[in-house]
Design a protein around this motif. Structure first.
Motif, mmCIF file in Angstrom:
data_model
loop_
_atom_site.group_PDB
_atom_site.id
_atom_site.type_symbol
_atom_site.label_atom_id
_atom_site.label_comp_id
_atom_site.label_asym_id
_atom_site.label_seq_id
_atom_site.Cartn_x
_atom_site.Cartn_y
_atom_site.Cartn_z
ATOM 1 N N ASN A 179 1.021 -1.394 -0.062
ATOM 2 C CA ASN A 179 0.060 0.223 -0.070
ATOM 3 C C ASN A 179 0.998 1.215 0.137
ATOM 4 O O ASN A 179 1.798 1.264 0.839
ATOM 5 C CB ASN A 179 -0.756 -0.096 1.185
ATOM 6 C CG ASN A 179 -1.810 -1.159 1.347
ATOM 7 O OD1 ASN A 179 -1.780 -2.211 2.040
ATOM 8 N ND2 ASN A 179 -2.826 -1.152 0.496
ATOM 9 N N THR A 180 0.569 2.007 -0.920
ATOM 10 C CA THR A 180 1.488 3.238 -1.289
ATOM 11 C C THR A 180 0.941 4.714 -0.578
ATOM 12 O O THR A 180 -0.603 4.438 -0.776
ATOM 13 C CB THR A 180 1.979 3.238 -2.508
ATOM 14 O OG1 THR A 180 0.939 3.450 -3.411
ATOM 15 C CG2 THR A 180 2.723 2.077 -2.872
ATOM 16 N N PRO A 181 1.630 5.582 -0.474
ATOM 17 C CA PRO A 181 0.841 6.955 -0.015
ATOM 18 C C PRO A 181 0.075 7.530 -1.320
ATOM 19 O O PRO A 181 0.331 7.415 -2.471
ATOM 20 C CB PRO A 181 2.205 7.915 0.167
ATOM 21 C CG PRO A 181 3.362 7.153 0.574
ATOM 22 C CD PRO A 181 3.031 5.736 -0.284
ATOM 23 N N LEU A 212 6.450 5.193 -8.259
ATOM 24 C CA LEU A 212 7.967 5.469 -7.580
ATOM 25 C C LEU A 212 7.964 4.506 -6.422
ATOM 26 O O LEU A 212 9.042 3.832 -6.378
ATOM 27 C CB LEU A 212 7.915 6.619 -7.205
ATOM 28 C CG LEU A 212 9.062 7.229 -6.342
ATOM 29 C CD1 LEU A 212 10.349 7.073 -7.132
ATOM 30 C CD2 LEU A 212 8.990 8.556 -5.784
ATOM 31 N N TYR A 213 6.768 4.148 -5.950
ATOM 32 C CA TYR A 213 6.905 3.274 -4.539
ATOM 33 C C TYR A 213 7.099 2.033 -4.945
ATOM 34 O O TYR A 213 7.959 1.142 -4.283
ATOM 35 C CB TYR A 213 5.869 3.605 -3.640
ATOM 36 C CG TYR A 213 5.383 4.945 -3.329
ATOM 37 C CD1 TYR A 213 6.302 5.491 -2.203
ATOM 38 C CD2 TYR A 213 4.729 5.882 -3.889
ATOM 39 C CE1 TYR A 213 6.332 6.958 -1.970
ATOM 40 C CE2 TYR A 213 4.398 7.215 -3.672
ATOM 41 C CZ TYR A 213 5.251 7.627 -2.524
ATOM 42 O OH TYR A 213 5.286 9.008 -2.356
ATOM 43 N N LYS A 214 6.380 1.419 -6.040
ATOM 44 C CA LYS A 214 6.753 0.039 -6.625
ATOM 45 C C LYS A 214 8.295 -0.046 -6.809
ATOM 46 O O LYS A 214 8.773 -1.210 -6.671
ATOM 47 C CB LYS A 214 5.824 -0.102 -7.821
ATOM 48 C CG LYS A 214 4.388 -0.221 -7.459
ATOM 49 C CD LYS A 214 3.338 -0.533 -8.760
ATOM 50 C CE LYS A 214 4.015 0.356 -9.981
ATOM 51 N NZ LYS A 214 3.156 -0.124 -11.392
ATOM 52 N N GLN A 215 8.876 0.670 -7.784
ATOM 53 C CA GLN A 215 10.251 0.788 -7.997
ATOM 54 C C GLN A 215 11.111 0.430 -6.953
ATOM 55 O O GLN A 215 12.088 -0.165 -6.687
ATOM 56 C CB GLN A 215 10.607 1.844 -9.005
ATOM 57 C CG GLN A 215 9.716 1.960 -10.339
ATOM 58 C CD GLN A 215 10.041 3.044 -11.511
ATOM 59 O OE1 GLN A 215 10.164 4.100 -10.762
ATOM 60 N NE2 GLN A 215 9.916 2.783 -12.558
ATOM 61 N N LEU A 216 10.733 1.411 -5.740
ATOM 62 C CA LEU A 216 11.432 1.487 -4.631
ATOM 63 C C LEU A 216 11.513 -0.108 -4.048
ATOM 64 O O LEU A 216 12.579 -0.536 -3.471
ATOM 65 C CB LEU A 216 11.297 2.380 -3.526
ATOM 66 C CG LEU A 216 11.507 4.086 -4.311
ATOM 67 C CD1 LEU A 216 10.767 4.930 -3.192
ATOM 68 C CD2 LEU A 216 12.993 4.181 -4.437
ATOM 69 N N ALA A 217 10.344 -0.432 -3.979
ATOM 70 C CA ALA A 217 10.018 -1.556 -3.394
ATOM 71 C C ALA A 217 11.000 -3.100 -3.866
ATOM 72 O O ALA A 217 11.424 -3.425 -3.454
ATOM 73 C CB ALA A 217 8.719 -2.287 -3.233
ATOM 74 N N PHE A 226 2.627 -5.663 -5.771
ATOM 75 C CA PHE A 226 1.431 -5.197 -6.780
ATOM 76 C C PHE A 226 0.603 -4.155 -5.484
ATOM 77 O O PHE A 226 0.864 -4.640 -4.388
ATOM 78 C CB PHE A 226 0.422 -6.283 -7.217
ATOM 79 C CG PHE A 226 -0.215 -6.886 -6.432
ATOM 80 C CD1 PHE A 226 -1.492 -6.530 -6.117
ATOM 81 C CD2 PHE A 226 0.209 -8.160 -5.439
ATOM 82 C CE1 PHE A 226 -2.312 -7.412 -4.935
ATOM 83 C CE2 PHE A 226 -0.604 -8.794 -4.846
ATOM 84 C CZ PHE A 226 -2.032 -8.439 -4.426
ATOM 85 N N GLU A 227 -0.452 -3.625 -5.965
ATOM 86 C CA GLU A 227 -1.198 -2.694 -5.248
ATOM 87 C C GLU A 227 -2.629 -2.578 -6.237
ATOM 88 O O GLU A 227 -2.438 -2.480 -7.560
ATOM 89 C CB GLU A 227 -0.774 -1.145 -5.007
ATOM 90 C CG GLU A 227 -1.684 -0.465 -4.288
ATOM 91 C CD GLU A 227 -1.129 0.981 -3.812
ATOM 92 O OE1 GLU A 227 -1.517 1.311 -2.778
ATOM 93 O OE2 GLU A 227 -0.586 1.748 -4.893
ATOM 94 N N ILE A 228 -3.581 -3.031 -5.315
ATOM 95 C CA ILE A 228 -4.997 -2.764 -5.947
ATOM 96 C C ILE A 228 -5.337 -1.346 -5.160
ATOM 97 O O ILE A 228 -5.629 -1.416 -4.166
ATOM 98 C CB ILE A 228 -5.911 -3.855 -5.580
ATOM 99 C CG1 ILE A 228 -5.330 -4.938 -6.369
ATOM 100 C CG2 ILE A 228 -7.319 -3.537 -6.078
ATOM 101 C CD1 ILE A 228 -6.113 -6.481 -6.248
#
Length: 360
Positions: A179-181, A212-217, A226-228
């Motif tokens: 879960n991202t901001p 950006l947050y996916k790439q950092l992860a 993944f994020e839904i």
């Protein structure tokens, strides 16, 4: 079927009783629901009760629940919320014509107690079981009633199942959910406008992408994530390809090419469609019953074949030019051009291999 646990208001859902009725016959249960209709005068009354899992008939007799309680139920307004306690019984099967197959057994509750939880005000602003077309403003102003309509409820159930099946498949392929901001300080992806807001005294924006947050992860060694979740884009949304707010499946993975990513996407979509076709036909049927009442074509769930067609950018440009449209290599492909491509490839397909200066 879900494993429903008893609550302070009910021991069973209506769907449970219809599903497991043979095991519950003769047992006392407490149920709650919205009164869809009632029938009968004098010493008896039948109530059609509905909750979010199904429908059930409740049979009431004055000598079992008391004349005063029976009178209250007989004068009750539609869509009022009622609680019944009673004994589960198998309904008398309907009379059949010669050669007709008997329907599966159905069950009812013979009430020995009733409580009115909420009495509905009348007249209702919209009908729950009516097939009359209702204006969008009326529906949205009375959304809690609109959601009680069977076909609307079925669509939300199907939506939940799509999210469930997609999540299950990605996890099965080694993806971790994150879960991202959604309140960010600056753009996380180029090409889209942002909705500005104030984060207390600091200017901020609604997130248009978790990129950006996916790439950092992934760079942090999480391999596949993944994020839904929601995304917000301040774009012209007067096309079927744009929404200012939407829910998306966003994936990121290490050690993959674009072909590998397309493989993940098509396998996930295939899994979702296959599960819906196998498990959720009842909800499709509910939607189609309403569509038939509106003289609309029925919908169907056609499981797509794998792999999906790959239509390279160059091939797509040629198809559009052959259809008589003015477009050059390097131009964007808009929604009207997509209709041309979809005429030849009506199902799911990919448009890869775009010029780097357009899609860096």
């Amino acid at each position: 079927m879900a494993d429903w646990h008893p609550t302070a208001y009910r021991t069973h859902t209506l769907g449970e009783i219809q599903e497991r009725g043979a095991d519950l016959v003769g047992k006392e249960v407490t149920v709650c629901g919205f009164m869809e209709a009632n029938r009968g005068k004098g010493a008896i009354c039948f109530v059609d009760l509905r909750d979010g899992t199904g429908k059930l008939q409740v049979f009431l007799k004055g000598d079992a629940i008391g004349e005063e309680s029976l009178d209250v139920v007989q004068r009750m307004t539609r869509e009022s919320t009622l609680q019944f306690t009673g004994i589960v019984a198998q309904k008398r099967p309907p009379k059949l014509k010669e050669g007709e197959s008997p329907p599966p057994p159905a069950y009812e509750v013979v009430a020995n107690g009733v409580e009115v939880l909420t009495r509905a005000n009348v007249p209702l602003p919209l009908g729950i079981t009516d097939t009359v077309s209702i204006g969008l403003d009326t529906r949205l102003d009375n959304r809690f009633l609109d959601l009680r309509r069977a076909h609307v409820n079925a669509m939300f159930t199907l939506r939940a199942r799509v999210l469930q099946y997609g999540r299950e498949h990605l996890i099965s392929e080694g993806f971790k959910e994150i879960n991202t901001p959604k309140i960010i300080a600056s753009a996380s992806e180029g090409g889209t406008n942002l909705f500005p807001m104030m984060y207390f005294d600091t200017p901020a924006f609604l997130s248009q992408s978790p990129q950006l947050y996916k790439q950092l992860a992934v760079l942090g060694g999480m391999e596949r994530v993944f994020e839904i979740g929601p995304a917000f884009r301040a774009e012209n949304h007067d096309t079927y390809r744009h929404l200012n707010e939407f829910i998306s499946f966003d994936i990121e993975a290490a050690w993959m090419t674009d072909e590998d990513v397309m493989g993940v996407q098509e396998r996930m979509i295939h899994h979702i469609w296959k599960c819906v076709a196998e498990n959720d036909q009842e909800h499709i049927d509910t939607v189609n019953e309403y569509r038939a009442s509106q003289e609309l074509e029925p919908i169907s769930v056609d499981v797509p074949s794998l792999p999906f067609p790959r239509i390279d950018y160059c091939e797509a440009i040629q198809m559009i030019q052959d259809a008589g449209e003015e477009i050059q290599w390097g131009d964007d492909i808009d929604s009207s051009h997509c209709d041309i491509i979809a005429a030849k490839y009506p199902g799911f397909h990919f448009l890869p291999r775009w010029p780097m200066e357009m899609k860096p």
